[in-house]
Design an enzyme around this catalytic site. Structure first.
Site, PDB file in Angstrom:
ATOM      1  N   GLY A 193       0.823  -1.211   0.000  1.00 21.99           N
ATOM      2  CA  GLY A 193       0.000   0.000   0.000  1.00 21.99           C
ATOM      3  C   GLY A 193       0.851   1.252   0.000  1.00 21.99           C
ATOM      4  N   TYR A 218     -13.800  -3.819   9.930  1.00 23.68           N
ATOM      5  CA  TYR A 218     -12.485  -3.169   9.973  1.00 23.68           C
ATOM      6  C   TYR A 218     -11.816  -3.376  11.330  1.00 23.68           C
ATOM      7  CZ  TYR A 218      -9.152   0.705   9.176  1.00 23.68           C
ATOM      8  OH  TYR A 218      -8.035   1.481   9.005  1.00 23.68           O
ATOM      9  N   LYS A 256      -8.299  -5.396  12.151  1.00 22.57           N
ATOM     10  CA  LYS A 256      -7.163  -4.740  12.796  1.00 22.57           C
ATOM     11  C   LYS A 256      -6.861  -5.362  14.157  1.00 22.57           C
ATOM     12  CE  LYS A 256      -6.640  -1.850   9.419  1.00 22.57           C
ATOM     13  NZ  LYS A 256      -5.554  -2.047   8.449  1.00 22.57           N
TER      14      LYS A 256
END
Length: 239
Positions: free
Chosen positions: A8, A150, A154
């Site tokens: 990324g 999400y 994480k």
């Protein structure tokens, strides 16, 4: 010169990390999925500043594609610094969250962590020196409405980092997670207005990508040789 891969690396935080690691004298491999042009631009900016960088593109959710791309990368030498920064969010309140939204977010963050990190671990171990840093989120520490997928991804990365740190503790390889709060990036633009930031963040401002990059650069350095298995928040005192 150590070789560093930043997944990324074409995004806001990723590009800042790439530039900071290059400033420390590392050869930086800037990864992108579809935005190879942005990764190339980041790599070129590093080279224009006297640093060493190249750009690569592959899908972190495609295990076979990862294996092929990483095998080619390792042919030129082990990756001794790995920054797992690739991630997406696809928000919805849980009762209305589709299976596709759940799978997509976990696939990039969690399966992507495995698909990239696992093939690079043994080559890194053989050098007896390595740094694995995974960019997570405050959502994985505190949770967040509308981000069950999400936060789950994480939070799982926090557990994975702690476990992997134990496995590699005697191998000269450290493993840590960095959990940013609200950071000024294109991804977060529009999500929080100035008033919301003042209400949510005790420091009353959003963080900057270069501030995250400075923390990553420390964890990737010799100075952090005794720091491993940690989840380090960078969030303006939010928690």
């Amino acid at each position: 010169m150590k070789r560093a891969l930043v997944t990324g690396g074409s995004g806001g935080i990723g590009a800042a990390i790439c530039q900071r690691l290059a400033a420390d004298g590392h050869h930086v491999i800037v990864h992108a999925h579809r935005a190879l042009d942005k990764a190339e631009a980041t790599a070129q900016a590093i080279r224009d500043s006297g640093g060493s960088a190249e750009a690569v593109a592959f899908d972190v959710t495609d295990r076979d594609a990862c294996a092929t791309a990483l095998a080619t990368i390792v042919e030129a030498g082990a990756v001794q610094i790995l920054v797992n920064n690739a991630g997406i969010h696809d928000d919805a309140v849980f009762p209305g969250m589709s299976g596709e939204q759940w799978d997509r977010v976990l696939d990039v963050s969690l399966n992507g962590f495995y698909n990239v990190t696992q093939p690079l671990t043994m080559p890194m171990i053989r050098t007896r020196w390595g740094r694995i840093v995974t960019i997570t989120s405050i959502a994985g520490v505190m949770g967040n409405r509308g981000q069950v997928n999400y936060a789950a991804a994480k939070g799982a990365l926090h557990a994975a980092s702690k476990s992997l740190a134990l496995e590699l503790a005697t191998r000269g390889v450290t493993v840590n997670a960095v959990a940013p709060g609200i950071i000024e990036t294109d991804m977060s633009a529009g999500a929080f207005d100035a008033e919301a930031i003042k209400r949510l963040v005790p420091m009353q401002r959003a963080g900057r990508a270069n501030e995250v990059a400075e923390l990553v650069a420390f964890l990737a350095s010799d100075k952090a040789a005794y720091v491993s298995g940690q989840v380090i928040s960078i969030n303006g005192a939010m928690a």
